[in-house]
Scaffold this motif. Structure first.
Motif, PDB file in Angstrom:
ATOM      1  N   ALA A 177       0.835  -1.209   0.000  1.00  0.00           N
ATOM      2  CA  ALA A 177       0.000   0.000   0.000  1.00  0.00           C
ATOM      3  C   ALA A 177       0.869   1.259   0.000  1.00  0.00           C
ATOM      4  N   THR A 178       1.981   1.235   0.739  1.00  0.00           N
ATOM      5  CA  THR A 178       2.894   2.385   0.744  1.00  0.00           C
ATOM      6  C   THR A 178       3.413   2.667  -0.659  1.00  0.00           C
ATOM      7  N   LEU A 179       3.851   1.617  -1.340  1.00  0.00           N
ATOM      8  CA  LEU A 179       4.402   1.824  -2.682  1.00  0.00           C
ATOM      9  C   LEU A 179       3.304   2.196  -3.674  1.00  0.00           C
ATOM     10  N   MET A 180       2.134   1.594  -3.514  1.00  0.00           N
ATOM     11  CA  MET A 180       1.016   1.923  -4.410  1.00  0.00           C
ATOM     12  C   MET A 180       0.647   3.393  -4.255  1.00  0.00           C
ATOM     13  N   ASN A 181       0.591   3.843  -3.012  1.00  0.00           N
ATOM     14  CA  ASN A 181       0.317   5.250  -2.747  1.00  0.00           C
ATOM     15  C   ASN A 181       1.355   6.152  -3.371  1.00  0.00           C
ATOM     16  N   PHE A 182       2.604   5.739  -3.202  1.00  0.00           N
ATOM     17  CA  PHE A 182       3.732   6.501  -3.719  1.00  0.00           C
ATOM     18  C   PHE A 182       3.662   6.558  -5.238  1.00  0.00           C
ATOM     19  N   ALA A 183       3.353   5.416  -5.840  1.00  0.00           N
ATOM     20  CA  ALA A 183       3.509   5.293  -7.287  1.00  0.00           C
ATOM     21  C   ALA A 183       2.253   5.636  -8.068  1.00  0.00           C
ATOM     22  N   TRP A 184       1.095   5.185  -7.570  1.00  0.00           N
ATOM     23  CA  TRP A 184      -0.039   5.199  -8.468  1.00  0.00           C
ATOM     24  C   TRP A 184      -0.527   6.598  -8.826  1.00  0.00           C
ATOM     25  N   ALA A 185      -0.647   7.449  -7.829  1.00  0.00           N
ATOM     26  CA  ALA A 185      -1.148   8.790  -8.140  1.00  0.00           C
ATOM     27  C   ALA A 185      -0.215   9.460  -9.150  1.00  0.00           C
ATOM     28  N   GLY A 186       1.089   9.215  -9.001  1.00  0.00           N
ATOM     29  CA  GLY A 186       2.039   9.775  -9.952  1.00  0.00           C
ATOM     30  C   GLY A 186       1.868   9.172 -11.334  1.00  0.00           C
ATOM     31  N   LEU A 187       1.902   7.862 -11.426  1.00  0.00           N
ATOM     32  CA  LEU A 187       1.722   7.188 -12.706  1.00  0.00           C
ATOM     33  C   LEU A 187       0.361   7.506 -13.309  1.00  0.00           C
ATOM     34  N   GLY A 188      -0.663   7.473 -12.448  1.00  0.00           N
ATOM     35  CA  GLY A 188      -2.022   7.725 -12.912  1.00  0.00           C
ATOM     36  C   GLY A 188      -2.134   9.099 -13.557  1.00  0.00           C
ATOM     37  N   ASN A 189      -1.567  10.106 -12.891  1.00  0.00           N
ATOM     38  CA  ASN A 189      -1.585  11.455 -13.456  1.00  0.00           C
ATOM     39  C   ASN A 189      -0.851  11.521 -14.784  1.00  0.00           C
ATOM     40  N   LEU A 190       0.302  10.875 -14.827  1.00  0.00           N
ATOM     41  CA  LEU A 190       1.101  10.856 -16.057  1.00  0.00           C
ATOM     42  C   LEU A 190       0.292  10.297 -17.223  1.00  0.00           C
ATOM     43  N   MET A 191      -0.383   9.179 -16.938  1.00  0.00           N
ATOM     44  CA  MET A 191      -1.128   8.505 -18.006  1.00  0.00           C
ATOM     45  C   MET A 191      -2.309   9.329 -18.479  1.00  0.00           C
ATOM     46  N   GLU A 192      -2.835  10.135 -17.587  1.00  0.00           N
ATOM     47  CA  GLU A 192      -3.948  11.008 -17.971  1.00  0.00           C
ATOM     48  C   GLU A 192      -3.424  12.301 -18.601  1.00  0.00           C
ATOM     49  N   GLY A 193      -2.110  12.372 -18.779  1.00  0.00           N
ATOM     50  CA  GLY A 193      -1.549  13.551 -19.425  1.00  0.00           C
ATOM     51  C   GLY A 193      -1.409  14.742 -18.488  1.00  0.00           C
ATOM     52  N   ARG A 194      -1.237  14.471 -17.203  1.00  0.00           N
ATOM     53  CA  ARG A 194      -1.032  15.576 -16.255  1.00  0.00           C
ATOM     54  C   ARG A 194       0.340  15.433 -15.604  1.00  0.00           C
ATOM     55  N   PRO A 195       1.400  15.710 -16.354  1.00  0.00           N
ATOM     56  CA  PRO A 195       2.734  15.577 -15.752  1.00  0.00           C
ATOM     57  C   PRO A 195       3.001  16.671 -14.734  1.00  0.00           C
ATOM     58  N   TRP A 196       3.923  16.386 -13.819  1.00  0.00           N
ATOM     59  CA  TRP A 196       4.406  17.397 -12.909  1.00  0.00           C
ATOM     60  C   TRP A 196       5.272  18.367 -13.710  1.00  0.00           C
TER      61      TRP A 196
END
Lengths: 214, 214
Positions: B190-209
């Motif tokens: 869950a820690t890694l999913m939290n760390f990774a998913w919101a970041g990856l998820g945003n990227l895939m939706e075309g919302r890069p940092w």
């Protein structure tokens, strides 16, 4: 301050030249394959002088690990300004890390690869550096979470895990970036920032990802 | 199927018992400190039989690495169902990884720690497993990005970097979780999913940092 004779190089300067040559040789050829002969030749000194100054191949390698570890942690600390917002601190820290590892590929190879695969003594030296970086990142996340007023909700253990994940991701990505032609330090830093920040940012704002029921 | 005599154990079974004992001994005591005597004793066989079957300490250790690497990658592949949405696939994969490493701490110690610090031949065995896992994660991210219809915007190189980051984070976190009392596989995942998913998820939706200007 005065009395150094111009023809004789101070010991400290000669030692740094030997370490420069050693880091390059260990990093590029590997610890086992590297010979004291080629290190001495590259440093422009005699092999007995290398042994006189650095004692043995093991001690020379240990000195390389310590110097490169100190340089890397210093680069990160200098890169991060603690008066900046959390995302800026993380970005600056990542950029400093990837810039340093890109500019010192042999030093990074010594730390990340060579020092880890040639026995527990060398691996222990790198582990100490890694712990220092993890502690630094942990502190950064704790302060950021406090700023976001979510401190009580982000447990200490969770923060420690996040710091471990971030450091592991950075190590892995630096090795990949150095081995992949055309990947710049800035691109590697942006990839990890993208990967990490939105996740961390959401966490700190109290929006964790919700796992499906067990 | 029939003719196996009940008193004599088939070679394959004996070999697995030796490997069980070897993984436990190498994982807990380290490659250098582990002796063939204690491995034979733990396996309940004579030392000459261990040498007859596995040839040498080096070959026995290599066999341990290969078995544990195959078991870990199989656990991840079985855990992920490719008909699920991307975030579910990632969660299932992480949960399978952390569950396997938590249930097989000695095997993980062999792969992540021991195999990496005792020379290039063993490290190469682990590198091959790692490449397979990175390729698997890369494919998962590519498919997820395609599903999100952002495929052309998420460059192949960026995906490769993300996969490297995710695998490095998972390795680091698994070592930490196994060394930290009370951290469950589910918490680590869950820690890694939290760390990774919101970041990856945003990227895939075309919302890069967005990085600050250079």
């Amino acid at each position: 301050m005065g009395a150094v004779k111009s023809k004789r190089m101070p010991r400290a300067v000669r030692e740094q030249q030997m370490l420069d040559a050693a880091v390059r040789t260990f990093g590029q050829r590997g610890y086992m394959a590297a010979s004291m002969d080629e290190i001495a030749e590259l440093a422009g000194v005699s092999k007995p002088l290398v042994y006189l100054y650095l004692n043995s191949k093991e001690d020379l390698f240990t000195a390389c690990i310590r110097r490169e570890a100190a340089a890397l942690t210093a680069a990160i600390r200098v890169g991060v300004r603690t008066d900046q917002p959390a995302d800026r601190q993380l970005w600056d820290g990542l950029l400093a890390f990837f810039t340093h590892t890109a500019q010192n590929p042999d030093g990074w190879s010594v730390l990340h690869l060579q020092a880890r695969i040639h026995g527990e003594a060398f691996a222990g030296e790198v582990a100490a550096m890694r712990e220092e970086i993890v502690a630094f990142v942990t502190q950064l996340i704790v302060v950021a979470a406090r700023e976001a007023h979510r401190d009580p909700d982000l447990a200490e253990r969770e923060v420690a895990g996040l710091a471990e994940a971030l450091v592991g991701a950075a190590e892995s990505l630096a090795a990949w970036a150095n081995a992949t032609p055309g990947v710049t330090a800035r691109q590697a830093a942006a990839t990890l920032m993208n990967f990490a920040w939105a996740g961390l940012g959401n966490l700190m704002e109290g929006r964790p990802w919700a796992p499906p029921a067990a």
